[in-house]
Motif scaffolding. Structure first.
Motif, PDB file in Angstrom:
ATOM      1  N   MET A   1       0.916  -1.155   0.024  1.00  0.00           N
ATOM      2  CA  MET A   1       0.108   0.165   0.039  1.00  0.00           C
ATOM      3  C   MET A   1       0.739   1.103   0.058  1.00  0.00           C
ATOM      4  N   ASN A   2       0.458   2.391  -0.275  1.00  0.00           N
ATOM      5  CA  ASN A   2       1.201   3.728   0.004  1.00  0.00           C
ATOM      6  C   ASN A   2       1.459   3.875   1.338  1.00  0.00           C
ATOM      7  N   MET A   3       2.343   4.604   1.617  1.00  0.00           N
ATOM      8  CA  MET A   3       2.712   4.866   2.677  1.00  0.00           C
ATOM      9  C   MET A   3       1.747   5.482   3.784  1.00  0.00           C
ATOM     10  N   GLN A   4       0.887   6.379   3.144  1.00  0.00           N
ATOM     11  CA  GLN A   4      -0.270   6.772   3.943  1.00  0.00           C
ATOM     12  C   GLN A   4      -0.971   6.078   4.556  1.00  0.00           C
ATOM     13  N   ASN A   5      -1.145   4.597   3.723  1.00  0.00           N
ATOM     14  CA  ASN A   5      -2.137   4.015   4.057  1.00  0.00           C
ATOM     15  C   ASN A   5      -1.589   2.948   5.089  1.00  0.00           C
ATOM     16  N   LEU A   6      -0.474   2.974   5.420  1.00  0.00           N
ATOM     17  CA  LEU A   6       0.173   2.293   6.578  1.00  0.00           C
ATOM     18  C   LEU A   6      -0.040   2.832   7.990  1.00  0.00           C
ATOM     19  N   THR A   7      -0.929   3.875   7.928  1.00  0.00           N
ATOM     20  CA  THR A   7      -0.949   4.535   9.406  1.00  0.00           C
ATOM     21  C   THR A   7      -2.529   4.319   9.730  1.00  0.00           C
ATOM     22  N   VAL A   8      -3.001   3.170   9.805  1.00  0.00           N
ATOM     23  CA  VAL A   8      -4.560   3.146  10.315  1.00  0.00           C
ATOM     24  C   VAL A   8      -4.485   3.842  11.449  1.00  0.00           C
ATOM     25  N   VAL A   9      -5.493   4.442  11.902  1.00  0.00           N
ATOM     26  CA  VAL A   9      -5.711   5.137  13.340  1.00  0.00           C
ATOM     27  C   VAL A   9      -6.091   3.885  14.359  1.00  0.00           C
ATOM     28  N   ALA A  10      -5.380   3.675  15.140  1.00  0.00           N
ATOM     29  CA  ALA A  10      -5.690   2.636  16.070  1.00  0.00           C
ATOM     30  C   ALA A  10      -6.766   3.077  17.328  1.00  0.00           C
ATOM     31  N   PRO A  11      -7.586   2.153  17.701  1.00  0.00           N
ATOM     32  CA  PRO A  11      -8.534   2.307  18.391  1.00  0.00           C
ATOM     33  C   PRO A  11      -7.954   2.805  19.912  1.00  0.00           C
ATOM     34  N   PRO A  12      -8.401   3.818  20.376  1.00  0.00           N
ATOM     35  CA  PRO A  12      -7.703   4.491  21.607  1.00  0.00           C
ATOM     36  C   PRO A  12      -8.368   3.683  22.835  1.00  0.00           C
ATOM     37  N   ALA A  13      -7.494   3.289  23.834  1.00  0.00           N
ATOM     38  CA  ALA A  13      -7.775   2.757  25.040  1.00  0.00           C
ATOM     39  C   ALA A  13      -8.872   3.643  25.805  1.00  0.00           C
ATOM     40  N   PRO A  14      -9.652   3.035  26.594  1.00  0.00           N
ATOM     41  CA  PRO A  14     -10.525   3.716  27.239  1.00  0.00           C
ATOM     42  C   PRO A  14     -10.194   4.056  28.654  1.00  0.00           C
ATOM     43  N   LYS A  15     -10.417   5.419  28.992  1.00  0.00           N
ATOM     44  CA  LYS A  15      -9.579   6.186  30.113  1.00  0.00           C
ATOM     45  C   LYS A  15     -10.621   6.079  31.280  1.00  0.00           C
ATOM     46  N   GLY A  16     -11.818   5.319  31.223  1.00  0.00           N
ATOM     47  CA  GLY A  16     -12.633   5.162  32.478  1.00  0.00           C
ATOM     48  C   GLY A  16     -13.895   4.255  32.092  1.00  0.00           C
ATOM     49  N   LEU A  17     -14.659   3.722  33.024  1.00  0.00           N
ATOM     50  CA  LEU A  17     -15.806   3.018  32.875  1.00  0.00           C
ATOM     51  C   LEU A  17     -16.756   3.865  31.939  1.00  0.00           C
ATOM     52  N   GLU A  18     -16.672   5.194  31.941  1.00  0.00           N
ATOM     53  CA  GLU A  18     -17.855   6.026  31.603  1.00  0.00           C
ATOM     54  C   GLU A  18     -17.799   6.011  29.853  1.00  0.00           C
ATOM     55  N   GLN A  19     -16.432   5.388  29.371  1.00  0.00           N
ATOM     56  CA  GLN A  19     -16.208   5.411  28.090  1.00  0.00           C
ATOM     57  C   GLN A  19     -16.235   4.009  27.527  1.00  0.00           C
ATOM     58  N   MET A  20     -16.576   3.164  28.244  1.00  0.00           N
ATOM     59  CA  MET A  20     -16.991   1.717  28.032  1.00  0.00           C
ATOM     60  C   MET A  20     -18.149   1.528  27.146  1.00  0.00           C
ATOM     61  N   GLN A  21     -19.057   2.249  27.612  1.00  0.00           N
ATOM     62  CA  GLN A  21     -20.369   1.968  26.753  1.00  0.00           C
ATOM     63  C   GLN A  21     -21.111   0.616  26.785  1.00  0.00           C
ATOM     64  N   LEU A  22     -20.678  -0.019  28.010  1.00  0.00           N
ATOM     65  CA  LEU A  22     -21.126  -1.385  28.130  1.00  0.00           C
ATOM     66  C   LEU A  22     -21.813  -1.283  29.529  1.00  0.00           C
ATOM     67  N   PRO A  23     -23.119  -2.171  29.385  1.00  0.00           N
ATOM     68  CA  PRO A  23     -23.708  -2.487  30.835  1.00  0.00           C
ATOM     69  C   PRO A  23     -22.929  -2.624  32.143  1.00  0.00           C
ATOM     70  N   LEU A  24     -22.861  -1.983  33.050  1.00  0.00           N
ATOM     71  CA  LEU A  24     -22.130  -2.153  34.228  1.00  0.00           C
ATOM     72  C   LEU A  24     -22.174  -3.566  34.704  1.00  0.00           C
ATOM     73  N   VAL A  25     -23.189  -4.094  34.988  1.00  0.00           N
ATOM     74  CA  VAL A  25     -23.691  -5.605  35.348  1.00  0.00           C
ATOM     75  C   VAL A  25     -22.702  -6.456  34.567  1.00  0.00           C
ATOM     76  N   MET A  26     -22.784  -6.438  33.146  1.00  0.00           N
ATOM     77  CA  MET A  26     -22.357  -7.150  32.140  1.00  0.00           C
ATOM     78  C   MET A  26     -20.673  -7.112  32.342  1.00  0.00           C
ATOM     79  N   MET A  27     -20.041  -5.862  32.688  1.00  0.00           N
ATOM     80  CA  MET A  27     -18.648  -5.667  32.931  1.00  0.00           C
ATOM     81  C   MET A  27     -18.296  -6.290  34.135  1.00  0.00           C
TER      82      MET A  27
END
Length: 435
Positions: A1-27
Protein backbone atom coordinates in the motif's frame (compact mmCIF):
# COMPACT_ATOMS: atom_id res chain seq x y z
CA UNK A 1 0.00 0.00 0.00
CA UNK A 2 1.02 3.66 -0.20
CA UNK A 3 2.82 4.89 2.89
CA UNK A 4 -0.16 6.96 3.95
CA UNK A 5 -2.20 3.77 4.12
CA UNK A 6 0.19 2.18 6.60
CA UNK A 7 -1.02 4.43 9.40
CA UNK A 8 -4.52 3.19 10.16
CA UNK A 9 -5.70 5.07 13.25
CA UNK A 10 -5.58 2.70 16.21
CA UNK A 11 -8.56 2.37 18.56
CA UNK A 12 -7.82 4.42 21.68
CA UNK A 13 -7.84 2.65 25.02
CA UNK A 14 -10.75 3.65 27.29
CA UNK A 15 -9.78 5.97 30.10
CA UNK A 16 -12.65 5.18 32.44
CA UNK A 17 -15.78 3.08 32.85
CA UNK A 18 -17.91 5.87 31.39
CA UNK A 19 -16.10 5.43 28.06
CA UNK A 20 -16.77 1.70 27.91
CA UNK A 21 -20.40 2.07 26.78
CA UNK A 22 -21.21 -1.40 28.16
CA UNK A 23 -23.77 -2.33 30.83
CA UNK A 24 -22.08 -2.13 34.22
CA UNK A 25 -23.55 -5.46 35.35
CA UNK A 26 -22.16 -7.14 32.23
CA UNK A 27 -18.67 -5.76 32.85
CA UNK A 28 -18.77 -6.72 36.51
CA UNK A 29 -19.91 -10.26 35.70
CA UNK A 30 -17.18 -10.73 33.05
CA UNK A 31 -14.69 -9.56 35.67
CA UNK A 32 -15.96 -12.11 38.21
CA UNK A 33 -16.12 -14.94 35.66
CA UNK A 34 -12.59 -14.21 34.49
CA UNK A 35 -11.19 -14.20 38.04
CA UNK A 36 -13.06 -17.46 38.72
CA UNK A 37 -11.92 -19.20 35.52
CA UNK A 38 -8.37 -17.86 35.25
CA UNK A 39 -7.51 -17.64 38.92
CA UNK A 40 -5.93 -14.19 38.54
CA UNK A 41 -5.34 -12.25 41.72
CA UNK A 42 -3.89 -8.76 41.27
CA UNK A 43 -5.06 -5.85 39.14
CA UNK A 44 -2.22 -6.18 36.62
CA UNK A 45 -3.10 -9.84 35.96
CA UNK A 46 -6.82 -9.12 35.86
CA UNK A 47 -6.31 -6.17 33.48
CA UNK A 48 -4.29 -8.35 31.13
CA UNK A 49 -6.97 -11.06 31.23
CA UNK A 50 -9.86 -8.72 30.43
CA UNK A 51 -7.77 -6.52 28.07
CA UNK A 52 -8.45 -3.23 29.83
CA UNK A 53 -6.13 -0.56 31.27
CA UNK A 54 -5.24 -1.10 34.92
CA UNK A 55 -7.01 2.12 35.93
CA UNK A 56 -10.31 0.97 34.39
CA UNK A 57 -9.85 -2.50 35.85
CA UNK A 58 -9.29 -0.98 39.29
CA UNK A 59 -12.61 0.85 38.98
CA UNK A 60 -14.38 -2.47 38.30
CA UNK A 61 -12.55 -4.16 41.16
CA UNK A 62 -13.59 -1.36 43.53
CA UNK A 63 -17.25 -1.72 42.49
CA UNK A 64 -17.10 -5.49 43.05
CA UNK A 65 -15.55 -4.91 46.48
CA UNK A 66 -18.28 -2.42 47.41
CA UNK A 67 -20.83 -5.08 46.48
CA UNK A 68 -18.88 -7.60 48.61
CA UNK A 69 -18.19 -9.85 45.65
CA UNK A 70 -14.41 -9.39 45.97
CA UNK A 71 -12.19 -9.05 49.00
CA UNK A 72 -8.55 -8.02 49.45
CA UNK A 73 -6.12 -10.72 50.53
CA UNK A 74 -3.26 -8.41 51.44
CA UNK A 75 0.02 -7.55 49.72
CA UNK A 76 1.41 -10.30 47.49
CA UNK A 77 5.06 -11.28 47.11
CA UNK A 78 7.74 -9.28 45.30
CA UNK A 79 7.15 -11.16 42.03
CA UNK A 80 3.75 -9.53 41.83
CA UNK A 81 5.17 -6.04 42.16
CA UNK A 82 3.87 -5.85 45.74
CA UNK A 83 0.35 -5.36 44.41
CA UNK A 84 -2.74 -5.96 46.46
CA UNK A 85 -4.27 -9.37 45.91
CA UNK A 86 -8.00 -10.02 45.53
CA UNK A 87 -10.21 -13.08 45.69
CA UNK A 88 -13.88 -13.85 45.22
CA UNK A 89 -16.02 -13.88 48.33
CA UNK A 90 -18.59 -16.66 48.75
CA UNK A 91 -21.16 -14.25 47.32
CA UNK A 92 -18.74 -13.48 44.44
CA UNK A 93 -18.30 -17.17 43.64
CA UNK A 94 -22.05 -17.66 43.67
CA UNK A 95 -22.51 -14.68 41.35
CA UNK A 96 -19.73 -15.91 39.02
CA UNK A 97 -21.35 -19.35 38.77
CA UNK A 98 -24.75 -17.80 38.14
CA UNK A 99 -23.28 -15.55 35.44
CA UNK A 100 -21.50 -18.53 33.83
CA UNK A 101 -24.81 -20.38 33.68
CA UNK A 102 -26.17 -17.47 31.63
CA UNK A 103 -23.08 -17.12 29.41
CA UNK A 104 -19.77 -18.94 29.50
CA UNK A 105 -18.00 -15.95 27.99
CA UNK A 106 -15.10 -14.56 30.03
CA UNK A 107 -11.79 -12.87 29.27
CA UNK A 108 -11.46 -9.88 26.97
CA UNK A 109 -14.16 -7.28 27.54
CA UNK A 110 -16.24 -6.97 24.35
CA UNK A 111 -16.35 -3.81 22.22
CA UNK A 112 -19.82 -2.26 21.81
CA UNK A 113 -21.04 -2.55 18.22
CA UNK A 114 -21.45 1.24 17.95
CA UNK A 115 -17.80 1.75 18.98
CA UNK A 116 -16.62 -0.92 16.54
CA UNK A 117 -18.46 0.82 13.69
CA UNK A 118 -16.26 3.88 14.21
CA UNK A 119 -13.09 1.78 14.04
CA UNK A 120 -14.31 0.13 10.81
CA UNK A 121 -14.57 3.60 9.25
CA UNK A 122 -11.02 4.43 10.34
CA UNK A 123 -9.59 1.35 8.61
CA UNK A 124 -12.02 0.92 5.71
CA UNK A 125 -10.96 -1.20 2.75
CA UNK A 126 -12.19 1.70 0.63
CA UNK A 127 -9.55 4.01 2.09
CA UNK A 128 -6.71 2.13 0.42
CA UNK A 129 -5.05 3.14 -2.85
CA UNK A 130 -3.15 0.51 -4.84
CA UNK A 131 -0.63 1.53 -7.51
CA UNK A 132 0.24 -0.46 -10.61
CA UNK A 133 3.68 -1.17 -9.16
CA UNK A 134 2.26 -2.57 -5.93
CA UNK A 135 -0.20 -4.81 -7.76
CA UNK A 136 2.49 -5.97 -10.19
CA UNK A 137 4.83 -6.84 -7.31
CA UNK A 138 2.09 -8.83 -5.57
CA UNK A 139 1.43 -10.71 -8.83
CA UNK A 140 5.14 -11.16 -9.59
CA UNK A 141 4.84 -14.93 -9.69
CA UNK A 142 2.18 -14.71 -12.43
CA UNK A 143 2.49 -13.92 -16.14
CA UNK A 144 -0.39 -11.54 -16.85
CA UNK A 145 -1.17 -9.23 -19.76
CA UNK A 146 -0.95 -5.51 -18.96
CA UNK A 147 -4.57 -5.10 -20.04
CA UNK A 148 -5.65 -7.30 -17.13
CA UNK A 149 -3.87 -5.08 -14.61
CA UNK A 150 -5.59 -2.10 -16.26
CA UNK A 151 -8.90 -3.56 -15.07
CA UNK A 152 -7.77 -5.06 -11.76
CA UNK A 153 -6.07 -1.94 -10.39
CA UNK A 154 -9.12 0.35 -10.31
CA UNK A 155 -11.27 -2.52 -9.03
CA UNK A 156 -9.02 -3.18 -6.04
CA UNK A 157 -8.56 0.51 -5.24
CA UNK A 158 -12.32 1.04 -5.26
CA UNK A 159 -12.78 -1.67 -2.63
CA UNK A 160 -15.94 -2.73 -4.44
CA UNK A 161 -17.14 -6.17 -5.56
CA UNK A 162 -15.35 -7.96 -8.39
CA UNK A 163 -16.52 -10.83 -10.59
CA UNK A 164 -13.73 -12.74 -12.34
CA UNK A 165 -14.90 -15.23 -14.92
CA UNK A 166 -13.43 -17.31 -17.70
CA UNK A 167 -12.32 -20.84 -18.59
CA UNK A 168 -10.90 -22.98 -15.76
CA UNK A 169 -7.23 -23.28 -15.02
CA UNK A 170 -6.20 -19.72 -15.88
CA UNK A 171 -5.30 -18.37 -12.47
CA UNK A 172 -8.47 -16.74 -11.14
CA UNK A 173 -7.71 -18.13 -7.68
CA UNK A 174 -4.05 -17.10 -7.91
CA UNK A 175 -5.04 -13.58 -8.96
CA UNK A 176 -7.42 -13.37 -5.99
CA UNK A 177 -4.58 -14.37 -3.69
CA UNK A 178 -2.32 -11.80 -5.36
CA UNK A 179 -4.86 -9.09 -4.63
CA UNK A 180 -4.82 -10.21 -1.00
CA UNK A 181 -1.02 -9.95 -0.92
CA UNK A 182 -1.18 -6.40 -2.29
CA UNK A 183 -2.98 -5.23 0.86
CA UNK A 184 0.11 -4.61 2.94
CA UNK A 185 -1.20 -2.60 5.87
CA UNK A 186 -2.82 -3.61 9.16
CA UNK A 187 -6.24 -3.41 10.77
CA UNK A 188 -7.53 -3.83 14.31
CA UNK A 189 -9.85 -6.80 14.87
CA UNK A 190 -11.98 -6.90 18.04
CA UNK A 191 -11.71 -10.07 20.08
CA UNK A 192 -15.47 -9.80 20.64
CA UNK A 193 -18.24 -7.26 20.12
CA UNK A 194 -21.41 -6.65 22.12
CA UNK A 195 -24.92 -5.96 20.95
CA UNK A 196 -28.02 -5.87 23.16
CA UNK A 197 -26.17 -7.61 25.98
CA UNK A 198 -25.05 -10.48 23.70
CA UNK A 199 -21.40 -11.30 23.05
CA UNK A 200 -20.26 -12.08 19.49
CA UNK A 201 -16.70 -13.37 19.13
CA UNK A 202 -14.92 -11.99 16.07
CA UNK A 203 -11.16 -12.64 16.26
CA UNK A 204 -10.40 -16.02 14.72
CA UNK A 205 -6.76 -17.25 14.47
CA UNK A 206 -7.70 -19.25 11.38
CA UNK A 207 -8.84 -16.11 9.53
CA UNK A 208 -6.78 -13.40 11.24
CA UNK A 209 -2.99 -13.20 11.20
CA UNK A 210 -1.81 -11.31 14.25
CA UNK A 211 1.04 -8.84 13.75
CA UNK A 212 3.85 -9.44 16.22
CA UNK A 213 4.18 -6.63 18.75
CA UNK A 214 7.36 -5.42 20.40
CA UNK A 215 7.59 -7.06 23.79
CA UNK A 216 7.49 -4.71 26.76
CA UNK A 217 9.62 -5.04 29.86
CA UNK A 218 7.45 -7.00 32.33
CA UNK A 219 9.29 -5.29 35.19
CA UNK A 220 8.49 -1.78 33.95
CA UNK A 221 6.65 0.38 36.46
CA UNK A 222 4.03 1.31 33.88
CA UNK A 223 2.75 -0.66 30.93
CA UNK A 224 2.51 1.43 27.79
CA UNK A 225 -0.72 0.67 25.96
CA UNK A 226 -0.39 1.59 22.32
CA UNK A 227 -4.05 0.90 21.56
CA UNK A 228 -7.20 -0.63 23.02
CA UNK A 229 -6.11 -4.20 23.76
CA UNK A 230 -9.62 -5.51 23.28
CA UNK A 231 -8.49 -5.44 19.64
CA UNK A 232 -5.78 -7.50 17.94
CA UNK A 233 -3.60 -5.83 15.31
CA UNK A 234 -3.73 -8.08 12.25
CA UNK A 235 -2.95 -8.21 8.57
CA UNK A 236 -6.01 -7.32 6.53
CA UNK A 237 -8.05 -10.54 6.72
CA UNK A 238 -8.83 -12.87 3.85
CA UNK A 239 -11.65 -15.39 3.88
CA UNK A 240 -11.58 -17.94 1.06
CA UNK A 241 -14.55 -20.20 0.43
CA UNK A 242 -15.33 -22.56 -2.40
CA UNK A 243 -17.89 -25.21 -3.14
CA UNK A 244 -18.57 -25.65 0.57
CA UNK A 245 -20.13 -22.18 0.93
CA UNK A 246 -23.77 -22.20 2.00
CA UNK A 247 -26.19 -19.47 3.01
CA UNK A 248 -26.23 -20.49 6.67
CA UNK A 249 -22.47 -19.84 6.85
CA UNK A 250 -23.33 -16.14 6.43
CA UNK A 251 -25.46 -16.09 9.61
CA UNK A 252 -24.47 -15.72 13.25
CA UNK A 253 -23.42 -19.04 14.78
CA UNK A 254 -24.98 -19.59 18.21
CA UNK A 255 -23.30 -21.87 20.71
CA UNK A 256 -26.11 -23.16 22.97
CA UNK A 257 -23.63 -24.50 25.52
CA UNK A 258 -21.57 -21.34 25.93
CA UNK A 259 -24.58 -19.12 25.12
CA UNK A 260 -22.47 -16.88 22.95
CA UNK A 261 -22.37 -16.11 19.23
CA UNK A 262 -19.60 -16.42 16.68
CA UNK A 263 -19.36 -13.88 13.88
CA UNK A 264 -20.17 -15.13 10.36
CA UNK A 265 -17.46 -15.24 7.72
CA UNK A 266 -18.25 -11.88 6.13
CA UNK A 267 -18.03 -10.08 9.49
CA UNK A 268 -14.68 -11.73 10.19
CA UNK A 269 -13.44 -10.46 6.83
CA UNK A 270 -14.27 -6.82 7.64
CA UNK A 271 -11.52 -4.54 6.36
CA UNK A 272 -10.21 -7.27 4.06
CA UNK A 273 -11.22 -9.63 1.29
CA UNK A 274 -13.92 -12.28 0.95
CA UNK A 275 -13.18 -14.64 -1.93
CA UNK A 276 -15.98 -16.86 -3.25
CA UNK A 277 -14.06 -19.32 -5.40
CA UNK A 278 -15.63 -21.74 -7.89
CA UNK A 279 -18.97 -19.92 -7.85
CA UNK A 280 -21.54 -22.26 -9.35
CA UNK A 281 -20.15 -25.35 -7.59
CA UNK A 282 -21.99 -24.71 -4.32
CA UNK A 283 -25.15 -26.52 -3.27
CA UNK A 284 -26.91 -23.15 -3.28
CA UNK A 285 -27.67 -21.62 -6.71
CA UNK A 286 -25.31 -18.72 -7.56
CA UNK A 287 -28.29 -16.39 -7.89
CA UNK A 288 -29.38 -17.20 -4.32
CA UNK A 289 -25.88 -16.53 -2.98
CA UNK A 290 -25.63 -13.19 -4.75
CA UNK A 291 -29.14 -12.23 -3.64
CA UNK A 292 -27.90 -12.63 -0.05
CA UNK A 293 -25.17 -10.07 -0.82
CA UNK A 294 -27.34 -7.44 -2.53
CA UNK A 295 -28.00 -5.24 0.52
CA UNK A 296 -24.41 -5.48 1.85
CA UNK A 297 -22.90 -4.69 -1.56
CA UNK A 298 -25.16 -1.69 -2.14
CA UNK A 299 -25.43 -0.21 1.34
CA UNK A 300 -22.17 -1.27 3.05
CA UNK A 301 -24.13 -2.87 5.87
CA UNK A 302 -25.31 -6.38 6.64
CA UNK A 303 -28.29 -7.57 8.66
CA UNK A 304 -27.88 -10.35 11.20
CA UNK A 305 -30.35 -11.95 13.61
CA UNK A 306 -30.10 -13.16 17.20
CA UNK A 307 -31.71 -16.37 18.46
CA UNK A 308 -34.60 -14.24 19.68
CA UNK A 309 -35.28 -13.16 16.11
CA UNK A 310 -34.13 -9.59 16.74
CA UNK A 311 -32.35 -8.21 13.69
CA UNK A 312 -29.59 -5.63 13.73
CA UNK A 313 -27.13 -3.98 11.37
CA UNK A 314 -23.38 -4.57 11.28
CA UNK A 315 -20.76 -2.90 9.05
CA UNK A 316 -20.05 -4.52 5.70
CA UNK A 317 -16.62 -3.28 4.68
CA UNK A 318 -15.23 -6.05 2.54
CA UNK A 319 -13.83 -6.43 -0.96
CA UNK A 320 -15.89 -9.34 -2.29
CA UNK A 321 -14.33 -11.31 -5.15
CA UNK A 322 -16.48 -13.82 -6.99
CA UNK A 323 -14.62 -16.27 -9.20
CA UNK A 324 -16.41 -18.57 -11.64
CA UNK A 325 -15.81 -20.74 -14.69
CA UNK A 326 -19.31 -19.98 -15.97
CA UNK A 327 -20.34 -17.06 -18.13
CA UNK A 328 -22.09 -14.51 -15.87
CA UNK A 329 -25.24 -14.53 -18.01
CA UNK A 330 -25.62 -18.26 -17.34
CA UNK A 331 -25.79 -17.95 -13.56
CA UNK A 332 -27.06 -14.41 -12.81
CA UNK A 333 -29.89 -12.20 -13.87
CA UNK A 334 -29.15 -8.63 -14.92
CA UNK A 335 -30.32 -7.19 -11.59
CA UNK A 336 -27.69 -9.26 -9.77
CA UNK A 337 -24.97 -8.33 -12.25
CA UNK A 338 -25.68 -4.64 -11.70
CA UNK A 339 -24.79 -5.05 -8.02
CA UNK A 340 -21.34 -6.42 -8.87
CA UNK A 341 -19.25 -3.34 -9.57
CA UNK A 342 -16.47 -4.81 -11.74
CA UNK A 343 -16.67 -7.74 -14.17
CA UNK A 344 -13.30 -8.96 -15.42
CA UNK A 345 -12.79 -11.81 -17.87
CA UNK A 346 -9.71 -13.95 -17.25
CA UNK A 347 -8.69 -15.62 -20.52
CA UNK A 348 -6.00 -18.19 -21.16
CA UNK A 349 -2.55 -16.98 -22.26
CA UNK A 350 -1.50 -16.49 -25.86
CA UNK A 351 1.33 -18.63 -27.17
CA UNK A 352 4.00 -16.10 -26.20
CA UNK A 353 2.85 -15.89 -22.58
CA UNK A 354 2.35 -19.66 -22.48
CA UNK A 355 6.02 -20.13 -23.36
CA UNK A 356 7.04 -17.58 -20.72
CA UNK A 357 5.09 -19.51 -18.09
CA UNK A 358 6.48 -22.82 -19.32
CA UNK A 359 10.08 -21.55 -19.12
CA UNK A 360 9.51 -19.99 -15.68
CA UNK A 361 8.02 -23.19 -14.26
CA UNK A 362 10.75 -25.35 -15.80
CA UNK A 363 13.47 -23.16 -14.31
CA UNK A 364 11.81 -23.21 -10.90
CA UNK A 365 11.50 -27.01 -10.90
CA UNK A 366 14.96 -27.70 -12.33
CA UNK A 367 13.72 -29.09 -15.65
CA UNK A 368 16.01 -28.25 -18.62
CA UNK A 369 14.21 -26.95 -21.72
CA UNK A 370 14.47 -28.86 -24.96
CA UNK A 371 13.75 -27.18 -28.29
CA UNK A 372 12.62 -30.35 -30.07
CA UNK A 373 10.19 -31.14 -27.23
CA UNK A 374 8.72 -27.61 -27.31
CA UNK A 375 8.31 -27.68 -31.09
CA UNK A 376 6.58 -31.05 -30.78
CA UNK A 377 4.29 -29.65 -28.08
CA UNK A 378 3.33 -26.57 -30.07
CA UNK A 379 3.12 -28.10 -33.55
CA UNK A 380 1.76 -31.59 -32.83
CA UNK A 381 -0.15 -31.53 -29.54
CA UNK A 382 -1.83 -28.12 -29.21
CA UNK A 383 -3.39 -28.17 -32.70
CA UNK A 384 -5.41 -31.17 -31.48
CA UNK A 385 -7.20 -28.85 -29.01
CA UNK A 386 -7.44 -25.85 -31.36
CA UNK A 387 -4.36 -24.18 -29.82
CA UNK A 388 -6.23 -23.30 -26.62
CA UNK A 389 -3.68 -22.59 -23.90
CA UNK A 390 -4.32 -22.48 -20.15
CA UNK A 391 -2.13 -21.25 -17.31
CA UNK A 392 -2.27 -24.54 -15.40
CA UNK A 393 -0.90 -26.61 -18.29
CA UNK A 394 2.86 -25.82 -17.97
CA UNK A 395 2.85 -26.88 -14.31
CA UNK A 396 0.84 -30.00 -15.11
CA UNK A 397 3.04 -31.11 -18.02
CA UNK A 398 6.35 -30.45 -16.26
CA UNK A 399 5.22 -32.21 -13.06
CA UNK A 400 4.17 -35.20 -15.18
CA UNK A 401 7.58 -35.37 -16.89
CA UNK A 402 9.34 -35.07 -13.52
CA UNK A 403 7.29 -38.01 -12.19
CA UNK A 404 8.18 -40.08 -15.24
CA UNK A 405 11.89 -39.27 -14.96
CA UNK A 406 11.92 -40.18 -11.27
CA UNK A 407 10.13 -43.45 -11.98
CA UNK A 408 12.50 -44.35 -14.82
CA UNK A 409 15.54 -43.37 -12.75
CA UNK A 410 16.83 -40.84 -15.29
CA UNK A 411 17.88 -37.18 -14.90
CA UNK A 412 15.18 -34.56 -15.36
CA UNK A 413 14.72 -34.03 -19.09
CA UNK A 414 12.06 -33.35 -21.68
CA UNK A 415 11.65 -34.95 -25.07
CA UNK A 416 8.86 -35.46 -27.62
CA UNK A 417 8.23 -38.91 -26.13
CA UNK A 418 7.95 -37.55 -22.58
CA UNK A 419 5.70 -34.75 -23.84
CA UNK A 420 3.37 -37.42 -25.33
CA UNK A 421 3.29 -39.38 -22.07
CA UNK A 422 2.59 -36.25 -20.02
CA UNK A 423 -0.07 -35.02 -22.50
CA UNK A 424 -1.93 -38.33 -22.24
CA UNK A 425 -2.64 -37.61 -18.56
CA UNK A 426 -3.86 -34.04 -19.10
CA UNK A 427 -7.06 -34.97 -20.90
CA UNK A 428 -9.51 -37.87 -20.71
CA UNK A 429 -10.57 -39.35 -24.04
CA UNK A 430 -14.27 -38.92 -24.70
CA UNK A 431 -15.49 -42.47 -25.12
CA UNK A 432 -18.29 -44.78 -24.06
CA UNK A 433 -17.40 -47.31 -21.37
CA UNK A 434 -19.30 -50.58 -21.55
CA UNK A 435 -20.55 -51.57 -18.10
Amino acid sequence: MNMQNLTVVAPPAPKGLEQMQLPLVMMRDILLKTIFRKNVENVTEIAEAICLPSSVTQELVDIAREQRLLEATGTLNANSGNEMGYQLTDAGKARALDALSQSEYFGAMPVPLAVYREQVKRQSIRNIQVTREQLTNAMGHLVLPNSLLDHLGPAVSAGRSILMYGPPGNGKSSISNGIRDALGDHVYVPRAIEYSGQVITVFDPIVHTEVAQEQEDPNALRRRRRFDERYVMCERPTVITGGELSLNMLDLVYNPTARTYQAPLQLKSTGGIFIVDDLGRQAEPPQALVNRWIVPLEESKDILALQSGEKFEVPFDTLVIFSTNFHPNEIFDQAALRRIFFKIKIDGPNQENFLKIFAMVARKKGMPLDEAALVHLLKKKYPTINNIYANYQPVFLIDQMISICEFEGIPYQMSPELIDRAWANMFVKDEHIVK
